[in-house]
Design a protein around this motif. Structure first.
Motif, PDB file in Angstrom:
ATOM      1  N   VAL A  74      34.300  66.734  54.295  1.00  0.00           N
ATOM      2  CA  VAL A  74      33.771  65.558  53.602  1.00  0.00           C
ATOM      3  C   VAL A  74      33.628  64.384  54.567  1.00  0.00           C
ATOM      4  N   GLN A  75      34.535  64.293  55.548  1.00  0.00           N
ATOM      5  CA  GLN A  75      34.496  63.194  56.511  1.00  0.00           C
ATOM      6  C   GLN A  75      33.486  63.434  57.631  1.00  0.00           C
ATOM      7  N   SER A  76      33.069  64.683  57.807  1.00  0.00           N
ATOM      8  CA  SER A  76      32.201  64.996  58.957  1.00  0.00           C
ATOM      9  C   SER A  76      30.818  65.449  58.494  1.00  0.00           C
ATOM     10  N   SER A  77      30.239  64.702  57.565  1.00  0.00           N
ATOM     11  CA  SER A  77      28.889  65.033  57.091  1.00  0.00           C
ATOM     12  C   SER A  77      27.890  64.917  58.237  1.00  0.00           C
ATOM     13  N   THR A  78      27.040  65.913  58.368  1.00  0.00           N
ATOM     14  CA  THR A  78      26.046  65.920  59.444  1.00  0.00           C
ATOM     15  C   THR A  78      24.646  65.811  58.862  1.00  0.00           C
ATOM     16  N   PHE A  91      26.970  54.628  51.699  1.00  0.00           N
ATOM     17  CA  PHE A  91      28.252  55.287  51.975  1.00  0.00           C
ATOM     18  C   PHE A  91      27.964  56.733  52.368  1.00  0.00           C
ATOM     19  N   LYS A  92      27.971  57.015  53.666  1.00  0.00           N
ATOM     20  CA  LYS A  92      27.530  58.331  54.138  1.00  0.00           C
ATOM     21  C   LYS A  92      28.456  59.460  53.702  1.00  0.00           C
ATOM     22  N   HIS A  93      29.715  59.127  53.313  1.00  0.00           N
ATOM     23  CA  HIS A  93      30.638  60.162  52.863  1.00  0.00           C
ATOM     24  C   HIS A  93      30.761  60.188  51.340  1.00  0.00           C
ATOM     25  N   ALA A  94      29.887  59.471  50.625  1.00  0.00           N
ATOM     26  CA  ALA A  94      29.937  59.459  49.163  1.00  0.00           C
ATOM     27  C   ALA A  94      29.793  60.880  48.613  1.00  0.00           C
ATOM     28  N   LYS A 136      40.858  56.897  45.058  1.00  0.00           N
ATOM     29  CA  LYS A 136      41.696  56.837  46.250  1.00  0.00           C
ATOM     30  C   LYS A 136      41.888  58.246  46.801  1.00  0.00           C
ATOM     31  N   VAL A 137      41.746  58.358  48.125  1.00  0.00           N
ATOM     32  CA  VAL A 137      41.958  59.646  48.797  1.00  0.00           C
ATOM     33  C   VAL A 137      42.859  59.425  50.001  1.00  0.00           C
ATOM     34  N   SER A 138      43.524  60.470  50.408  1.00  0.00           N
ATOM     35  CA  SER A 138      44.522  60.355  51.481  1.00  0.00           C
ATOM     36  C   SER A 138      43.893  60.118  52.845  1.00  0.00           C
ATOM     37  N   PRO A 143      38.037  53.214  49.054  1.00  0.00           N
ATOM     38  CA  PRO A 143      37.804  54.156  47.949  1.00  0.00           C
ATOM     39  C   PRO A 143      36.600  55.054  48.236  1.00  0.00           C
ATOM     40  N   LEU A 144      36.653  56.246  47.723  1.00  0.00           N
ATOM     41  CA  LEU A 144      35.577  57.217  47.909  1.00  0.00           C
ATOM     42  C   LEU A 144      34.700  57.210  46.658  1.00  0.00           C
TER      43      LEU A 144
END
Length: 366
Positions: free
Chosen positions: A25-29, A52-55, A137-139, A144-145
């Motif tokens: 989810v954090q490394s969207s290409t 938000f690219k990680h939405a 909220k995510v770790s 916020p996501l």
């Protein structure tokens, strides 16, 4: 009405306990080649996804299934409707795994017809609204996501129902992508044709208003305003989704294969030899589980499932190429279909291939 709803936030919290999924989810290409949803124009123009690219990109799937014998006396009585979702933030090879397909709700199909799908979608839409406005909220992030619905998918009948269109493909305006009547659709082969008017948010709003004012049951193929339009970052007019399995593999491909076999049996090879060639052909290790085992020439198609149709279609040139004369128009029509299928099912395509596909489809349909 009774339904089972699995809260969206509870499912997402459970998903994000997996470190591998968190990393993806954090490394969207993103790529200039079309290989996933995030490479398309809709994703890049969506206000949430572009900011938000990680939405979270929530893809919803809707379908019905029989829990009893579909040929027995209880047919339809115990039929259940299902809503699932996957996260398009994950790469395709992970989304094809069953563990990454998550249940949203289960309900009786008869209840959906009686009360409408908007009632069933209501708790899910409320959760998505919270995700759009407040996030979760995510770790792995201090911020916020956020997220929203990216696509609604399903078979053609299910999509028409969940998006608020008429559930009949013999209707005068049956297409959920454009306003083309049934007669004109027989001579229009491209969205670039000047006779084609694509549906849009503004046009749909006008049709919703016409429905309220006139009291008619439908307006240009629209039955009602879907509850999904209440979302801030999603509108059904942007849901350009088609059912490739039913349209191609269980639709036009089987229909054209059957026509080809009838032509071959009439002029070039007997019906018995056609079936012998198909059954005796060595499909290889990868395709041996999908090879056609029983072809029914009496039904509308061939009685094959989608995987068997794909296997047969790919191997048709090798099975019958030696008995068909050069420049045969019937054979060339099937080769055009094969070229179209190869592009449609390709895992990666370019802008040039899309233009080429448009001309292939136009030539095939003409």
């Amino acid at each position: 009405m009774t339904l089972m709803y699995i809260p969206l936030f509870k499912t997402l919290e459970f998903i994000f306990k997996n470190e591998i999924i968190c990393r993806h989810v954090q490394s969207s290409t993103f790529s200039d080649i079309y290989s996933d949803f995030c490479d398309g124009a809709y994703f890049k123009s969506n206000p949430l996804f572009s900011s938000f690219k990680h939405a979270l990109q929530i893809q919803v799937y809707y379908d019905d299934f029989e829990t009893a014998n579909p040929l027995g006396s209880k047919q339809g009585v115990h039929k259940l409707g299902c809503l699932y979702f996957t996260l398009r933030n994950l790469p395709p090879h992970l989304n094809s795994s069953l563990m990454n397909i998550h249940l949203i709700s289960l309900f009786h199909s008869q209840d959906a017809r009686k009360y409408g799908l908007d009632k069933i979608l209501s708790p899910f839409v409320e959760d998505v609204k919270k995700l759009e406005m407040c996030g979760m909220k995510v770790s792995f992030s201090e911020e916020p996501l956020y997220g929203t619905v990216s696509q609604i998918t399903g078979d053609n009948l299910g999509l028409n129902g969940i998006l608020g269109f008429v559930e009949s493909f013999s209707a005068h305006y049956y297409c959920r992508l454009c306003i083309t009547d049934k007669a004109t659709a027989q001579t229009v082969f491209s969205e670039h044709d000047p006779r084609v008017v694509l549906r849009s948010k503004e046009l749909n709003e006008q049709h919703y208003k016409n429905l309220e004012d006139s009291g008619e049951s439908s307006c240009y193929g629209i039955k009602h305003n879907s509850i999904l339009n209440e979302l801030k970052y999603f509108n059904i007019a942007d849901n350009v989704v088609v059912d490739v399995m039913h349209d191609i593999l269980e639709g036009v491909a089987q229909y054209e294969l059957k026509l080809l076999f009838e032509y071959l049996a009439k002029d070039l090879i007997s019906s018995e030899n056609i079936l012998l060639r198909i059954y005796a052909y060595s499909y290889g290790y990868l395709d041996r589980k999908n090879r056609p085992t029983k072809i029914n020439m009496q039904c509308n198609g061939l009685g094959l499932n989608a995987s068997q149709t794909m296997c047969l279609l790919r191997n048709i040139p090798l099975i019958f190429g030696d008995v068909v004369p050069e420049d045969d128009n019937h054979w060339n029509l099937l080769l055009l279909l094969l070229d179209i299928v190869n592009i449609i099912f390709s895992p990666n395509i370019t802008e040039g291939m899309i233009v080429y596909l448009r001309y292939l489809i136009t030539e095939h349909h003409k």
